[in-house]
Structures are given as C-alpha cells and as structure tokens.
Design a protein around this motif. Structure first.
Motif, PDB file in Angstrom:
ATOM      1  N   LEU A   6       0.825  -1.207   0.000  1.00 36.52           N
ATOM      2  CA  LEU A   6       0.000   0.000   0.000  1.00 36.52           C
ATOM      3  C   LEU A   6       0.861   1.260   0.000  1.00 36.52           C
ATOM      4  O   LEU A   6       1.950   1.292   0.584  1.00 36.52           O
ATOM      5  CB  LEU A   6      -0.920   0.019   1.225  1.00 36.52           C
ATOM      6  N   LYS A   7       0.353   2.288  -0.641  1.00 39.39           N
ATOM      7  CA  LYS A   7       1.044   3.569  -0.695  1.00 39.39           C
ATOM      8  C   LYS A   7       1.056   4.216   0.695  1.00 39.39           C
ATOM      9  O   LYS A   7       0.032   4.251   1.382  1.00 39.39           O
ATOM     10  CB  LYS A   7       0.332   4.504  -1.683  1.00 39.39           C
ATOM     11  N   ASP A   8       2.229   4.729   1.070  1.00 39.59           N
ATOM     12  CA  ASP A   8       2.341   5.447   2.339  1.00 39.59           C
ATOM     13  C   ASP A   8       3.232   6.673   2.221  1.00 39.59           C
ATOM     14  O   ASP A   8       3.643   7.259   3.225  1.00 39.59           O
ATOM     15  CB  ASP A   8       2.860   4.511   3.447  1.00 39.59           C
ATOM     16  N   GLY A   9       3.532   7.059   0.971  1.00 38.40           N
ATOM     17  CA  GLY A   9       4.391   8.214   0.743  1.00 38.40           C
ATOM     18  C   GLY A   9       5.855   7.873   0.608  1.00 38.40           C
ATOM     19  O   GLY A   9       6.660   8.734   0.243  1.00 38.40           O
ATOM     20  N   SER A  10       6.223   6.635   0.883  1.00 31.31           N
ATOM     21  CA  SER A  10       7.613   6.211   0.750  1.00 31.31           C
ATOM     22  C   SER A  10       7.823   5.491  -0.580  1.00 31.31           C
ATOM     23  O   SER A  10       6.871   5.192  -1.300  1.00 31.31           O
ATOM     24  CB  SER A  10       8.006   5.282   1.906  1.00 31.31           C
ATOM     25  N   ARG A  11       9.069   5.174  -0.896  1.00 30.68           N
ATOM     26  CA  ARG A  11       9.364   4.492  -2.155  1.00 30.68           C
ATOM     27  C   ARG A  11       8.911   3.035  -2.159  1.00 30.68           C
ATOM     28  O   ARG A  11       8.607   2.486  -3.217  1.00 30.68           O
ATOM     29  CB  ARG A  11      10.875   4.536  -2.432  1.00 30.68           C
ATOM     30  N   ASP A  12       8.885   2.415  -0.981  1.00 35.13           N
ATOM     31  CA  ASP A  12       8.626   0.978  -0.928  1.00 35.13           C
ATOM     32  C   ASP A  12       7.290   0.607  -0.290  1.00 35.13           C
ATOM     33  O   ASP A  12       6.933  -0.560  -0.262  1.00 35.13           O
ATOM     34  CB  ASP A  12       9.767   0.283  -0.169  1.00 35.13           C
ATOM     35  N   GLY A  13       6.537   1.574   0.202  1.00 35.59           N
ATOM     36  CA  GLY A  13       5.204   1.309   0.715  1.00 35.59           C
ATOM     37  C   GLY A  13       5.173   0.406   1.936  1.00 35.59           C
ATOM     38  O   GLY A  13       6.200   0.120   2.549  1.00 35.59           O
ATOM     39  N   LEU A  22     -10.090 -10.872  -1.869  1.00 35.22           N
ATOM     40  CA  LEU A  22      -9.622  -9.508  -2.157  1.00 35.22           C
ATOM     41  C   LEU A  22     -10.481  -8.424  -1.513  1.00 35.22           C
ATOM     42  O   LEU A  22     -10.477  -7.276  -1.973  1.00 35.22           O
ATOM     43  CB  LEU A  22      -9.549  -9.265  -3.677  1.00 35.22           C
ATOM     44  N   THR A  23     -11.169  -8.735  -0.433  1.00 38.12           N
ATOM     45  CA  THR A  23     -12.011  -7.734   0.228  1.00 38.12           C
ATOM     46  C   THR A  23     -11.344  -7.108   1.446  1.00 38.12           C
ATOM     47  O   THR A  23     -11.659  -5.964   1.800  1.00 38.12           O
ATOM     48  CB  THR A  23     -13.356  -8.343   0.659  1.00 38.12           C
ATOM     49  N   LEU A  24     -10.438  -7.825   2.098  1.00 38.78           N
ATOM     50  CA  LEU A  24      -9.825  -7.351   3.334  1.00 38.78           C
ATOM     51  C   LEU A  24      -8.305  -7.371   3.237  1.00 38.78           C
ATOM     52  O   LEU A  24      -7.730  -8.149   2.472  1.00 38.78           O
ATOM     53  CB  LEU A  24     -10.263  -8.216   4.521  1.00 38.78           C
ATOM     54  N   ALA A  25      -7.687  -6.514   4.023  1.00 38.67           N
ATOM     55  CA  ALA A  25      -6.223  -6.483   4.121  1.00 38.67           C
ATOM     56  C   ALA A  25      -5.828  -6.312   5.576  1.00 38.67           C
ATOM     57  O   ALA A  25      -6.629  -5.880   6.418  1.00 38.67           O
ATOM     58  CB  ALA A  25      -5.660  -5.343   3.276  1.00 38.67           C
ATOM     59  N   HIS A  26      -4.572  -6.656   5.873  1.00 37.92           N
ATOM     60  CA  HIS A  26      -4.051  -6.505   7.226  1.00 37.92           C
ATOM     61  C   HIS A  26      -2.565  -6.174   7.105  1.00 37.92           C
ATOM     62  O   HIS A  26      -1.832  -6.835   6.372  1.00 37.92           O
ATOM     63  CB  HIS A  26      -4.228  -7.802   8.021  1.00 37.92           C
ATOM     64  N   TYR A  27      -2.142  -5.129   7.795  1.00 32.46           N
ATOM     65  CA  TYR A  27      -0.721  -4.770   7.750  1.00 32.46           C
ATOM     66  C   TYR A  27       0.134  -5.912   8.284  1.00 32.46           C
ATOM     67  O   TYR A  27      -0.229  -6.576   9.263  1.00 32.46           O
ATOM     68  CB  TYR A  27      -0.466  -3.504   8.550  1.00 32.46           C
ATOM     69  N   ALA A  28       1.275  -6.118   7.645  1.00 31.95           N
ATOM     70  CA  ALA A  28       2.186  -7.192   8.042  1.00 31.95           C
ATOM     71  C   ALA A  28       3.365  -6.659   8.841  1.00 31.95           C
ATOM     72  O   ALA A  28       4.379  -7.349   9.000  1.00 31.95           O
ATOM     73  CB  ALA A  28       2.698  -7.918   6.793  1.00 31.95           C
ATOM     74  N   THR A  29       3.240  -5.457   9.383  1.00 41.06           N
ATOM     75  CA  THR A  29       4.379  -4.779  10.009  1.00 41.06           C
ATOM     76  C   THR A  29       4.958  -5.553  11.197  1.00 41.06           C
ATOM     77  O   THR A  29       6.138  -5.387  11.518  1.00 41.06           O
ATOM     78  CB  THR A  29       3.979  -3.364  10.460  1.00 41.06           C
ATOM     79  N   PRO A  66     -10.876  -2.790   4.895  1.00 40.81           N
ATOM     80  CA  PRO A  66     -11.243  -3.009   3.495  1.00 40.81           C
ATOM     81  C   PRO A  66     -10.046  -2.801   2.566  1.00 40.81           C
ATOM     82  O   PRO A  66      -9.292  -1.831   2.714  1.00 40.81           O
ATOM     83  CB  PRO A  66     -12.332  -1.969   3.232  1.00 40.81           C
ATOM     84  N   PHE A  67      -9.874  -3.717   1.630  1.00 45.94           N
ATOM     85  CA  PHE A  67      -8.771  -3.642   0.675  1.00 45.94           C
ATOM     86  C   PHE A  67      -9.184  -2.790  -0.513  1.00 45.94           C
ATOM     87  O   PHE A  67     -10.233  -3.017  -1.127  1.00 45.94           O
ATOM     88  CB  PHE A  67      -8.388  -5.039   0.209  1.00 45.94           C
ATOM     89  N   ASP A  68      -8.352  -1.805  -0.859  1.00 48.39           N
ATOM     90  CA  ASP A  68      -8.636  -0.889  -1.961  1.00 48.39           C
ATOM     91  C   ASP A  68      -7.482  -0.934  -2.961  1.00 48.39           C
ATOM     92  O   ASP A  68      -6.402  -0.400  -2.692  1.00 48.39           O
ATOM     93  CB  ASP A  68      -8.816   0.533  -1.430  1.00 48.39           C
ATOM     94  N   PRO A  69      -7.679  -1.555  -4.128  1.00 42.76           N
ATOM     95  CA  PRO A  69      -6.594  -1.627  -5.125  1.00 42.76           C
ATOM     96  C   PRO A  69      -6.070  -0.266  -5.560  1.00 42.76           C
ATOM     97  O   PRO A  69      -4.904  -0.156  -5.970  1.00 42.76           O
ATOM     98  CB  PRO A  69      -7.255  -2.365  -6.295  1.00 42.76           C
ATOM     99  N   ALA A  70      -6.901   0.765  -5.453  1.00 39.77           N
ATOM    100  CA  ALA A  70      -6.465   2.104  -5.857  1.00 39.77           C
ATOM    101  C   ALA A  70      -5.377   2.642  -4.945  1.00 39.77           C
ATOM    102  O   ALA A  70      -4.658   3.587  -5.307  1.00 39.77           O
ATOM    103  CB  ALA A  70      -7.648   3.065  -5.881  1.00 39.77           C
TER     104      ALA A  70
END
Length: 357
Positions: A6-13, A22-29, A66-70
C-alpha cells in the motif's frame, strides 16, 4: 497467500496480507514492512505471513480493513531486476509473418529476453504517463513471477523451485520508438517505459491445479476502453515455461531474491475457418492485432492508444473470482490532465435583493 503493498508516501510502501476474496487487508508490520524483506528471508517470514493470511480469511485478525486496489503500489514497488521474455512464440511468428520474415530456428530452443527498468514500477491503477501519442502507445498483458535466490547454472526444474510469487503485468510499449532502437543493435530502452503490476502477488498454492510445471493454465482478459479484446489462454501455448526463462537468465550469473521475470505478451494461435485464418481468442497487445490485420488485409487499420484510453487486465481463478485483482489504467499526457474550467458561481439574489429562482 496474497500479498500487496500500500502507498504510504515512501518508495517501498507498506506490506499487507490480502484475503483470498480480495475484500480485506491486514498490515504485516509485525512480521515485515516491505516485500523485499520477505523475499530475502522467505523460509523464516513466509510461514508467519501464512498464519496471518489464515487469520484474515477466517475473521480472526482483529485489525483487518477493506482492501482498496487504488491504494496499491506494485507488489514489489522497485526490484533488483526486471527481465521480460517472449515465451509465447505465436506472438513472434505473427510479427515476423506480417513483415514477410522467417522466425530464426534458434528462437524455438533459446528464449528471447530483454532487461527492463526496475527502479520505477506502476501500481495497478496508476496512470500511464506518455510524452506523445505519436510514440505508438500499446499495452501488453502478461504474467510475471517473483523469484528467490537461483544459483548460476540452475536447470529449468531447479529454477522452478526458486519461484515465490505470481502476478500480472502491463508491459507498456511505445511501438514507434522500437524500430530505431533495435536498429542500433542494443535492444529496448526508451521504448519500454514503466511497467505496471496487479494489485496482489500470490503464492503458487493459490493457483491450485492451474499451476502446471511453470505455466498458468487460466484465461488472461484484456479490455480496451471497456471492450473485451482478449480472452487468451495463458497455459498451453507458452513455449518456454518460467523455469526455462529463469534458467536462461541464470546461465551466466546468479538470480537474486526479488528478481521479476515476465512471460511476454500472452498469445494464442489462429484457427482456419472457411479458408481464412481467424483469431477467436483476441489479442493481448495492439501490435498483434495490427499484425493480424496486415496478414488478413495487407495493412493495419487499428490505431494505437490515445490519451484518455483505458486498459484493464485481469485473470480469474478456477472458482471464477479475480485472482490477482485487476490492472486498470488510463493513458495520460506527460503535460498533465486537461484542466477542467471552474464552474461559475451563481448569484442567487436579484438586483433588488429579492429571493433567487
């Protein structure tokens, strides 16, 4: 499992795990913040991501959203290597036949590949920005794999063991620039701008029976300006499977984790009907359509893409659901989108300060 960035303003997201539908997402941090970290330490990190993936799919992950491909970058926003092949020789045969040229015999035994730019990939819904329509803007619907480490001299079967993830690609081509570049004898460069990839990259188990010895036996769909132009079978006519493509790279050097290898334009042979050749499964790039027109009628009639055109590339799994999400892009001028004239303010009062209409 299915992974996205996901976009976060950095080069690598930011790396996320995405649910099977493809409806849900969860950060893997808690495991890794970037996909390259996972590829560098696959044996340790992938089982942890698999546990998180299982939790997301069963509703046990407390912080799913919710997962958003955009909001996606390419799954691997920049890579150590992007090597694209031409594994579907029907594509090469059509191009050669359209200009009355023979395909060299070596093409059937040794894969044709080029090394593209890997420092600036596009997300699945990012605009394709091009300086001029005169450059011959074309999409190319492809499949790509992401590798772990593959040693120099690996056999095709050994190279298959190095595949970690599969995704879709739009390998944009600027056709009018290609002839002059190839004439120099050094290959593509300016004619191959940034490549876009699908919202998610998936592990091989997500493909199930569709993954057979380095080939994806599913239909790749391409829709240009909302009209479906390609329903090409990706499996049976792939002359060189991904193990062979990777082994070709590894002939003289190691292939390192985080390398992306593309299939080239997915292409199917035509069939003869009433004494004339027809291509019922359509095409995965406009150049191929123009070659077909040249073979059938002596000259191409389909133009390349214009500013404002859209391209959607998608593949559905054996269950009928979108497997990777869709690449869905618009062609945009490097000068920027046309500015919309501001809507004039409407004075709602009469000259005598009475109520407006």
């Amino acid at each position: 499992m299915k992974l996205a960035t996901l976009k976060d303003g950095s080069r690598d997201g930011q790396l996320v795990v995405v649910s099977r539908d493809l409806t849900l997402a969860h950060y893997a941090t808690g495991i890794a913040s970037r996909l390259q970290q996972v590829l560098d330490d696959w044996g340790f990190m992938s089982p942890q991501l698999q546990d998180l993936y299982d939790a997301v799919n069963t509703g046990r992950a407390r912080h799913s959203f919710p997962f958003d491909p955009a909001q996606c970058m390419a799954p691997l926003p920049r890579a150590y290597q992007w090597a694209d092949g031409s594994a579907y020789l029907n594509h090469v045969e059509l191009v050669r036949k359209a200009r009355n040229a023979e395909v060299p015999e070596s093409f059937y035994t040794d894969p044709l590949m080029y090394q593209g730019g890997s420092d600036d990939f596009l997300g699945p819904t990012d605009d394709v920005v091009v300086p001029s329509e005169a450059m011959g803007i074309d999409f190319e619907a492809e499949i790509a794999v992401v590798t772990g480490d593959v040693r120099m001299g690996a056999t095709p079967d050994q190279a298959l063991d190095g595949i970690r993830l599969v995704m879709l690609a739009n390998d944009v081509s600027l056709r009018s620039l290609i002839p002059a570049e190839l004439a120099k004898g050094f290959g593509f460069f300016q004619s191959k701008p940034a490549t876009a990839f699908s919202p998610v990259a998936v592990t091989l188990d997500e493909l199930g029976e569709a993954w057979q010895h380095g080939r994806v036996h599913l239909t790749l769909q391409s829709s240009w300006n909302g009209r479906k132009v390609g329903m090409c079978d990706a499996g049976p006519e792939m002359t060189f499977h991904f193990g062979q493509l990777i082994a070709h790279i590894a002939k003289t050097r190691n292939v390192r984790a985080g390398s992306i290898v593309g299939s080239g334009t997915v292409s199917n042979k035509g069939v003869e009907r009433n004494g004339q050749m027809d291509w019922p499964k359509g095409y995965s790039c406009i150049a191929e359509k123009r070659c077909i027109e040249t073979i059938q009628g002596g000259e191409p009639v389909t133009d390349f893409m214009k500013f404002g055109d859209t391209i959607r590339i998608e593949m559905k799994g054996l269950d009928g659901r979108s497997l990777f999400g869709a690449i869905d892009q618009e062609i945009v001028s490097a000068a920027g989108r046309p500015k919309v004239a501001p809507v004039p303010l409407i004075d709602t009062q009469d000259d005598d300060n009475g109520a407006g209409d």
